[in-house]
Design a protein around this motif. Structure first.
Motif, PDB file in Angstrom:
ATOM      1  N   ALA A   1      24.147  23.486  57.742  1.00 31.94           N
ATOM      2  CA  ALA A   1      25.258  23.546  58.693  1.00 31.94           C
ATOM      3  C   ALA A   1      25.159  22.421  59.716  1.00 31.94           C
ATOM      4  N   GLN A   2      23.939  22.180  60.224  1.00 35.49           N
ATOM      5  CA  GLN A   2      23.748  21.116  61.204  1.00 35.49           C
ATOM      6  C   GLN A   2      24.016  19.753  60.582  1.00 35.49           C
ATOM      7  N   HIS A   3      23.521  19.551  59.351  1.00 31.52           N
ATOM      8  CA  HIS A   3      23.731  18.266  58.682  1.00 31.52           C
ATOM      9  C   HIS A   3      25.210  18.020  58.432  1.00 31.52           C
ATOM     10  N   GLY A   4      25.920  19.044  57.947  1.00 33.67           N
ATOM     11  CA  GLY A   4      27.344  18.873  57.681  1.00 33.67           C
ATOM     12  C   GLY A   4      28.130  18.579  58.937  1.00 33.67           C
ATOM     13  N   GLU A   5      27.792  19.260  60.037  1.00 38.39           N
ATOM     14  CA  GLU A   5      28.516  19.035  61.288  1.00 38.39           C
ATOM     15  C   GLU A   5      28.257  17.642  61.847  1.00 38.39           C
ATOM     16  N   ARG A   6      27.016  17.165  61.758  1.00 39.84           N
ATOM     17  CA  ARG A   6      26.726  15.812  62.217  1.00 39.84           C
ATOM     18  C   ARG A   6      27.473  14.771  61.392  1.00 39.84           C
ATOM     19  N   LEU A   7      27.622  15.065  60.103  1.00 35.10           N
ATOM     20  CA  LEU A   7      28.248  14.094  59.216  1.00 35.10           C
ATOM     21  C   LEU A   7      29.746  13.975  59.458  1.00 35.10           C
ATOM     22  N   ILE A   8      30.446  15.099  59.562  1.00 33.51           N
ATOM     23  CA  ILE A   8      31.912  15.029  59.682  1.00 33.51           C
ATOM     24  C   ILE A   8      32.398  15.271  61.103  1.00 33.51           C
ATOM     25  N   GLY A   9      31.497  15.652  62.023  1.00 31.03           N
ATOM     26  CA  GLY A   9      31.883  15.786  63.419  1.00 31.03           C
ATOM     27  C   GLY A   9      32.540  17.098  63.777  1.00 31.03           C
ATOM     28  N   ARG A  10      32.465  18.105  62.901  1.00 25.45           N
ATOM     29  CA  ARG A  10      33.023  19.418  63.223  1.00 25.45           C
ATOM     30  C   ARG A  10      32.314  20.467  62.367  1.00 25.45           C
ATOM     31  N   PRO A  11      32.377  21.740  62.754  1.00 20.89           N
ATOM     32  CA  PRO A  11      31.635  22.787  62.034  1.00 20.89           C
ATOM     33  C   PRO A  11      32.101  22.932  60.589  1.00 20.89           C
ATOM     34  N   VAL A  12      31.181  23.356  59.734  1.00 21.24           N
ATOM     35  CA  VAL A  12      31.498  23.582  58.330  1.00 21.24           C
ATOM     36  C   VAL A  12      31.100  24.996  57.941  1.00 21.24           C
ATOM     37  N   SER A  13      31.812  25.554  56.975  1.00 22.69           N
ATOM     38  CA  SER A  13      31.433  26.841  56.387  1.00 22.69           C
ATOM     39  C   SER A  13      30.465  26.561  55.248  1.00 22.69           C
ATOM     40  N   VAL A  14      29.265  27.104  55.344  1.00 22.74           N
ATOM     41  CA  VAL A  14      28.208  26.797  54.378  1.00 22.74           C
ATOM     42  C   VAL A  14      28.123  27.887  53.313  1.00 22.74           C
ATOM     43  N   ILE A  15      28.144  27.469  52.056  1.00 23.68           N
ATOM     44  CA  ILE A  15      27.901  28.354  50.919  1.00 23.68           C
ATOM     45  C   ILE A  15      26.591  27.889  50.291  1.00 23.68           C
ATOM     46  N   ASP A  16      25.505  28.645  50.457  1.00 24.28           N
ATOM     47  CA  ASP A  16      24.204  28.155  50.005  1.00 24.28           C
ATOM     48  C   ASP A  16      23.420  29.159  49.168  1.00 24.28           C
ATOM     49  N   GLU A  17      24.085  30.239  48.711  1.00 19.57           N
ATOM     50  CA  GLU A  17      23.410  31.209  47.856  1.00 19.57           C
ATOM     51  C   GLU A  17      23.863  30.988  46.415  1.00 19.57           C
ATOM     52  N   ASP A  18      22.936  30.559  45.566  1.00 15.05           N
ATOM     53  CA  ASP A  18      23.252  30.210  44.185  1.00 15.05           C
ATOM     54  C   ASP A  18      23.380  31.464  43.327  1.00 15.05           C
ATOM     55  N   ALA A  19      24.536  31.617  42.678  1.00 17.41           N
ATOM     56  CA  ALA A  19      24.762  32.779  41.818  1.00 17.41           C
ATOM     57  C   ALA A  19      24.938  32.371  40.357  1.00 17.41           C
ATOM     58  N   SER A  20      24.565  31.146  40.014  1.00 21.81           N
ATOM     59  CA  SER A  20      24.752  30.672  38.639  1.00 21.81           C
ATOM     60  C   SER A  20      23.608  31.133  37.739  1.00 21.81           C
ATOM     61  N   PRO A  21      23.878  31.260  36.431  1.00 17.90           N
ATOM     62  CA  PRO A  21      22.798  31.618  35.501  1.00 17.90           C
ATOM     63  C   PRO A  21      21.980  30.383  35.132  1.00 17.90           C
ATOM     64  N   HIS A  22      20.778  30.587  34.640  1.00 18.20           N
ATOM     65  CA  HIS A  22      20.010  29.467  34.110  1.00 18.20           C
ATOM     66  C   HIS A  22      19.016  29.973  33.074  1.00 18.20           C
ATOM     67  N   GLY A  23      18.597  29.083  32.199  1.00 18.89           N
ATOM     68  CA  GLY A  23      17.601  29.422  31.202  1.00 18.89           C
ATOM     69  C   GLY A  23      16.217  29.469  31.814  1.00 18.89           C
ATOM     70  N   LYS A  24      15.242  29.786  30.983  1.00 25.15           N
ATOM     71  CA  LYS A  24      13.862  29.855  31.463  1.00 25.15           C
ATOM     72  C   LYS A  24      13.425  28.459  31.901  1.00 25.15           C
ATOM     73  N   ARG A  25      12.765  28.373  33.065  1.00 28.53           N
ATOM     74  CA  ARG A  25      12.311  27.096  33.603  1.00 28.53           C
ATOM     75  C   ARG A  25      10.797  27.119  33.759  1.00 28.53           C
ATOM     76  N   HIS A  26      10.153  26.163  33.145  1.00 27.76           N
ATOM     77  CA  HIS A  26       8.712  25.998  33.285  1.00 27.76           C
ATOM     78  C   HIS A  26       8.443  24.781  34.168  1.00 27.76           C
ATOM     79  N   PHE A  27       7.536  24.933  35.113  1.00 23.96           N
ATOM     80  CA  PHE A  27       7.123  23.816  35.970  1.00 23.96           C
ATOM     81  C   PHE A  27       5.598  23.727  35.949  1.00 23.96           C
ATOM     82  N   ALA A  28       5.110  22.491  35.990  1.00 24.76           N
ATOM     83  CA  ALA A  28       3.658  22.311  35.975  1.00 24.76           C
ATOM     84  C   ALA A  28       3.284  21.123  36.843  1.00 24.76           C
ATOM     85  N   VAL A  29       2.083  21.189  37.418  1.00 25.57           N
ATOM     86  CA  VAL A  29       1.521  20.070  38.167  1.00 25.57           C
ATOM     87  C   VAL A  29       0.288  19.589  37.421  1.00 25.57           C
ATOM     88  N   PHE A  30       0.286  18.319  37.040  1.00 23.81           N
ATOM     89  CA  PHE A  30      -0.812  17.727  36.283  1.00 23.81           C
ATOM     90  C   PHE A  30      -1.550  16.755  37.191  1.00 23.81           C
TER      91      PHE A  30
END
Length: 832
Positions: A255-284
């Motif tokens: 919200a702060q970043h968007g307001e600084r960028l365009i100069g006025r408040p923004v409505s933030v949608i930040d909860e992801d409701a999309s599906p996704h497949g299995k995700r594997h992550f690794a640190v080598f």
């Protein structure tokens, strides 16, 4: 629930689901093999798996035009993801909206539907302007948008407007362009200064779409924020008041970043409701090759060694490198090893900025069609361009921030497929911190995004451009019981009137005139200001690299050129090697010829910092007994500062590094002019007597001070939205300004946009992370993964640095106090 391409790929008639199950099994099998491998398995310090997730569906918003619902149904989309529906509803209600969800979550559809709705509602009269950070991304999005328009069977015109757009298309867009897709540079220098030719666009402008706004930070983002002020000012001049639709990766405080960028408040949608497949992550984590020195195997060499396990004909793999030279080196390695990967050399491609447009399009098409099985790239393919269904992502080093990490690993596993992302840690403090604290990767974003549209240097340059476009007008209004002159149409910055007066009285670029409503300023010069104002804060004079035939083979900014195309430099394009024969610095041309050799080059620089002004200070005091005092008295020990500095950087020499062995086979001097800038810095200083207490003035312990500075700089990106290379550094054991040890960490861009200030606020967290890295490192005296090698920090470097950092982290807190513009205080009487 499916959307668009995901639905078509999942069509059972086409065998999409069967292929997805087969691909998932192959990725799961690959993960099991890697974890069970007796040699490689122990090198993986962390595994993290996110199970496949079903999305949360939501009905189409009631107010959405029925034609769009019918088109979605024909495309197999009966509903939206919940966050998409919320974003569309807010946009239809006239709100400024920021969608901050991960890559592949359907953000494009969320801003496409409101734009098409407005076009249908107005019978094609509404206009929309879309802005993307790269030409490649705007062209990719243009293809998708035109598919929607074609399916709606409407005679609307939509096209990209950039340097590659043909003149005939430019005229059509100006006269009848319903949706114009462009980039910040073209908007800044091509559209806004010529707004008279675009009058119909601005008159009917309803929506402004800005994609990937998390990339708009620092100097560039601050400049773009001012370009948006200019855009809105011109639109209102023509009678429109457009709304903003923004999209971003997940970031801290959207919200702060968007307001600084365009100069006025923004409505933030930040909860992801999309599906996704299995995700594997690794640190080598590459193995330690010298236990005494704590040296690890080179990450790039380890990637070459494990590539046969991560790349092959069964799936598509993308390798991300953080430097252009690493892309070229790894591309060469993989092409030479193609038979061992089960591939042909032409199925392995490099991709980076500096490649010419036709070559980039060829590689992108090859990825989409499956002809390219392996691509090695910089961040050029990090953003949302559609490059097909990649399966495995390998990061050769941490990209510097969580947003970039997730953007990169999000390039694989699209369309609901299983995926694998591997971070190969370098012998670097941040990478080693993450190898031991992988939870940092999966936690909420921690980096501060710095944006300062009111930076005086950047604001002054943008006000020149705005004054050329339209006169400025001021009104006098009462604020807090006094009359204040405010300039209309350029945000709420209090500096605008003063800058306009300066441009009129000192520079002669403007003329100031009295008007009935207040003061007015008019552009008075012949110059066309936008062509000389760079959004990156430096001079807009890129260096062009030419081969023996005079053909352009690449380009770069001038600042980078002093360490990339000096005479004798090795310049690489997709593994092909050129040597720079001549660098015409004044005319920005580098001339190179093809060579066959066994080495590449790396340049070194020297930096000098001069303090201009200190603006903020926090200090710590400690009790100390002296010969002249009966009881211990508190005296200053540490001080943290924020201030303005002048920086001079000179490229000094370059080293020749042999391929594969990384042996240094020679060095030569570089003879180029210095680069200079004024910027903001964070400064950490010690009093001289406390430096003596910590041992920094005895024997070879002083070298540890430089190691502390480098370590702080290298872990700073864990808490700031930047690369460590965005922060310049200078360490002095006896500062000319303070008369005592000092560390300077400064924005490496003219004028600064707050990195120094952000580091001033976050420096205690940075210091704690630095101490954590130091304590976790297995070396005895220092190594590249923490302070630096012992020959740089001294035999007692690690011991000394640990004492210094413990004192900073565990001592009394630094407290605010007035800055002292003089050198450091004199030593207390009786202190030797």
């Amino acid at each position: 629930m499916n959307t668009g391409k995901a639905h078509r790929e999942g069509d059972p008639k086409r065998g999409g689901r069967r292929r997805a199950r087969s691909q998932a099994a192959s990725i799961d099998a690959l993960v099991r093999e890697l974890r069970a491998d007796p040699e490689l398995g122990p090198r993986f310090t962390a595994w993290h798996t996110e199970p496949a997730r079903a999305g949360r569906a939501c009905a189409l918003p009631r107010g959405l035009r029925p034609e769009l619902g019918e088109l979605l149904a024909r495309r197999g989309v009966e509903s939206l993801h919940e966050h998409q529906a919320r974003a569309v509803e807010a946009a239809l209600a006239g709100e400024d909206v920021l969608i901050a969800t991960p890559t592949a979550s359907g953000k494009t559809l969320a801003y496409t539907l409101p734009v098409l709705h407005a076009l249908l509602e107005s019978d094609g009269a509404a206009r929309s302007l879309w802005m993307f950070p790269t030409k490649a991304l705007s062209q990719d999005q243009s293809k998708s948008l035109n598919g929607w328009i074609r399916d709606l069977e409407r005679p609307w015109h939509s096209f990209t407007y950039d340097g590659d757009t043909p003149p005939s298309v430019r005229r059509t867009l100006r006269d009848r362009g319903h949706v114009v897709l462009t980039n910040p540079w073209m908007l800044h220098a091509g559209i806004l200064p010529n707004h008279g030719k675009w009058s119909e666009l601005f008159r009917d402008l309803r929506t402004i779409v800005i994609d990937e706004v998390h990339t708009l930070s620092g100097v560039f983002g601050s400049s773009v924020a001012n370009v948006l002020r200019r855009l809105v000012r011109i639109a209102r001049h023509y009678g429109s008041d457009p709304r903003f639709l923004l999209s971003s990766a997940t970031v801290r405080d959207p919200a702060q970043h968007g307001e600084r960028l365009i100069g006025r408040p923004v409505s933030v949608i930040d909860e992801d409701a999309s599906p996704h497949g299995k995700r594997h992550f690794a640190v080598f984590d590459p193995p330690i090759v010298n236990p005494v020195a704590g040296l690890r195997a080179n990450a790039l060499e380890e990637v070459r060694r494990i590539a046969p396990r991560l790349a092959g004909p069964a799936h598509q793999t993308i390798f991300f490198c953080n430097r252009r030279i690493a892309v070229e080196v790894l591309t060469r390695y993989l092409k030479e090893a193609a038979p061992s990967l089960g591939l042909r050399p032409e199925e392995i491609r490099g991709y980076r900025g500096g490649y010419l447009p036709l070559l980039r399009r060829e590689i992108e098409d090859g990825l989409k069609e499956g002809k390219v099985k392996v691509v090695v790239t910089t961040n050029a393919l990090e953003l949302g361009i559609d490059i097909g269904s990649l399966d495995v992502c390998v990061l050769v080093g941490y990209p510097g921030n969580q947003a970039s990490f997730w953007q990169r690993v999000g390039r694989v596993g699209r369309r609901g497929r299983s995926s694998l992302g591997v971070l190969v840690a370098r012998a670097d403090p941040v990478d080693q911190y993450l190898a031991h604290h992988p939870e940092h990767l999966f936690a909420a974003p921690k980096e501060r995004i710095e944006l300062d549209p009111d930076n005086l240097v950047l604001l002054s340059e943008q006000l020149k451009c705005a004054a050329f476009e339209l006169p400025f007008e001021a009104v006098v209004r009462e604020e807090d019981g006094r009359a204040v002159e405010r300039v209309r149409g350029f945000g709420d910055s209090p500096h605008v009137a003063g800058i306009l007066d300066y441009l009129a009285e000192e520079s002669g670029l403007l003329v100031r005139r009295e008007a009935p409503s207040g003061m007015r300023w008019f552009w008075a010069a012949d110059a066309y200001p936008a062509q000389d104002v760079s959004l990156a804060g430096n001079e807009p004079d890129n260096v062009l690299v030419l081969d023996e035939e005079g053909k352009a083979i690449g380009e770069m900014d001038r600042e980078s050129s002093i360490t990339s195309v000096y005479e004798g430099a090795i310049y690489q394009v997709e593994g092909e090697v050129f040597q720079v024969e001549r660098f015409d610095y004044e005319n920005r041309r580098a001339y190179a010829r093809r060579v066959v050799n066994d080495y590449f080059t790396e340049a070194e620089t020297d930096t000098e910092v001069r303090v201009l002004r200190l603006e903020e200070k926090r200090a710590r005091r400690a009790a100390m007994a002296t010969a002249s005092e009966e009881r211990p008295v508190e005296h200053e020990t540490w001080a943290a500062w924020r201030g303005e500095v002048h920086v001079t950087t000179v490229a000094t020499l370059y080293k020749k590094i042999r391929f594969y062995t990384r042996e240094n086979v020679g060095a030569e001097d570089i003879h180029l002019p210095p680069e200079e800038l004024d910027t903001e810095a964070f400064v950490l200083s010690l009093s001289e007597w406390w430096a003596a207490e910590l041992g920094l003035t005895r024997g070879n312990r002083a070298a540890a001070w430089g190691g502390v500075g480098r370590l702080l700089r290298r872990v700073a990106p864990l808490f700031l939205r930047c690369q460590s290379s965005d922060l310049g550094i200078s360490t002095e054991t006896r500062s000319g300004h303070f008369g005592a040890p000092a560390i300077y960490l400064f924005d490496r861009v003219p004028g600064s946009v707050g990195l120094g200030g952000a580091l001033f606020e976050e420096h205690m967290e940075v210091a704690r992370a630095a101490l954590d890295v130091l304590l976790a490192c297995a070396c005895d005296a220092g190594c590249p993964a923490c302070l630096g090698p012992p020959e740089e920090v001294g035999a007692l470097g690690k011991e000394t640095a640990e004492a210094v950092l413990r004192d900073l982290v565990e001592g009394a807190r630094l407290v605010p106090c007035p800055p002292e513009l003089s050198p450091a205080p004199e030593l207390p009487e009786g202190v030797p």
